[in-house]
Design a protein around this motif. Structure first.
Motif, PDB file in Angstrom:
ATOM      1  N   UNK A   1       0.859  -1.170   0.000  1.00 14.86           N
ATOM      2  CA  UNK A   1       0.000   0.000   0.000  1.00 14.86           C
ATOM      3  C   UNK A   1       0.901   1.228   0.000  1.00 14.86           C
ATOM      4  N   UNK A   2       0.378   2.317  -0.443  1.00 14.45           N
ATOM      5  CA  UNK A   2       1.166   3.520  -0.663  1.00 14.45           C
ATOM      6  C   UNK A   2       1.974   3.943   0.557  1.00 14.45           C
ATOM      7  N   UNK A   3       1.331   4.248   1.630  1.00 19.77           N
ATOM      8  CA  UNK A   3       2.085   4.590   2.828  1.00 19.77           C
ATOM      9  C   UNK A   3       1.240   4.310   4.065  1.00 19.77           C
ATOM     10  N   UNK A   4       1.876   4.462   5.187  1.00 22.22           N
ATOM     11  CA  UNK A   4       1.211   4.116   6.447  1.00 22.22           C
ATOM     12  C   UNK A   4       0.031   5.039   6.741  1.00 22.22           C
ATOM     13  N   UNK A   5       0.124   6.316   6.359  1.00 22.16           N
ATOM     14  CA  UNK A   5      -0.981   7.238   6.608  1.00 22.16           C
ATOM     15  C   UNK A   5      -2.224   6.787   5.847  1.00 22.16           C
ATOM     16  N   UNK A   6      -2.050   6.370   4.601  1.00 25.86           N
ATOM     17  CA  UNK A   6      -3.190   5.872   3.827  1.00 25.86           C
ATOM     18  C   UNK A   6      -3.791   4.644   4.496  1.00 25.86           C
ATOM     19  N   UNK A   7      -2.944   3.719   4.909  1.00 26.56           N
ATOM     20  CA  UNK A   7      -3.436   2.509   5.583  1.00 26.56           C
ATOM     21  C   UNK A   7      -4.212   2.864   6.847  1.00 26.56           C
ATOM     22  N   UNK A   8      -3.639   3.785   7.610  1.00 27.55           N
ATOM     23  CA  UNK A   8      -4.280   4.196   8.858  1.00 27.55           C
ATOM     24  C   UNK A   8      -5.631   4.833   8.584  1.00 27.55           C
ATOM     25  N   UNK A   9      -5.702   5.744   7.615  1.00 32.49           N
ATOM     26  CA  UNK A   9      -6.956   6.420   7.288  1.00 32.49           C
ATOM     27  C   UNK A   9      -8.020   5.439   6.802  1.00 32.49           C
ATOM     28  N   UNK A  10      -7.598   4.468   6.019  1.00 29.12           N
ATOM     29  CA  UNK A  10      -8.536   3.459   5.521  1.00 29.12           C
ATOM     30  C   UNK A  10      -9.088   2.632   6.682  1.00 29.12           C
ATOM     31  N   UNK A  11      -8.217   2.194   7.563  1.00 24.24           N
ATOM     32  CA  UNK A  11      -8.671   1.402   8.719  1.00 24.24           C
ATOM     33  C   UNK A  11      -9.537   2.234   9.647  1.00 24.24           C
TER      34      UNK A  11
ATOM     35  N   UNK B   1      -5.871   2.250  -3.848  1.00 18.65           N
ATOM     36  CA  UNK B   1      -4.449   2.302  -3.467  1.00 18.65           C
ATOM     37  C   UNK B   1      -3.698   1.084  -4.008  1.00 18.65           C
ATOM     38  N   UNK B   2      -4.317  -0.084  -3.938  1.00 22.62           N
ATOM     39  CA  UNK B   2      -3.675  -1.293  -4.465  1.00 22.62           C
ATOM     40  C   UNK B   2      -3.502  -1.201  -5.975  1.00 22.62           C
ATOM     41  N   UNK B   3      -4.524  -0.700  -6.675  1.00 21.86           N
ATOM     42  CA  UNK B   3      -4.420  -0.545  -8.130  1.00 21.86           C
ATOM     43  C   UNK B   3      -3.342   0.472  -8.487  1.00 21.86           C
ATOM     44  N   UNK B   4      -3.294   1.557  -7.751  1.00 17.82           N
ATOM     45  CA  UNK B   4      -2.287   2.598  -7.987  1.00 17.82           C
ATOM     46  C   UNK B   4      -0.881   2.025  -7.802  1.00 17.82           C
TER      47      UNK B   4
END
Length: 71
Positions: free
Chosen positions: A1-11, A50-53
């Protein structure tokens, strides 16, 4: 995944959605329940995006690397 902030926001969206859905079910508030379901769907869509990107970026980098090696 792109970065940890994106992962955190998604969760965060996913957890908030589950919470809102549960509160809506417990209080028989259909609007709250729907809000929760939509938040979860938003998280799913963001994760898919994010995965597609990441996959597209990887493929482009592979192509560019190949082109550099062929020079």
């Amino acid at each position: 995944m792109s970065d940890m902030k994106d992962k955190f926001d998604i969760e965060k969206d996913r957890v908030k959605g589950k919470f809102n859905e549960a509160v809506g079910e417990a209080t028989d508030d259909e609007a709250q329940e729907l809000k929760g379901k939509l938040q979860q769907k938003k998280a799913d869509l963001r994760e898919d995006f994010e995965e597609a990107k990441d996959k597209v970026s990887e493929k482009i980098n592979d192509i560019l690397d190949r082109d550099d090696k062929n020079r």
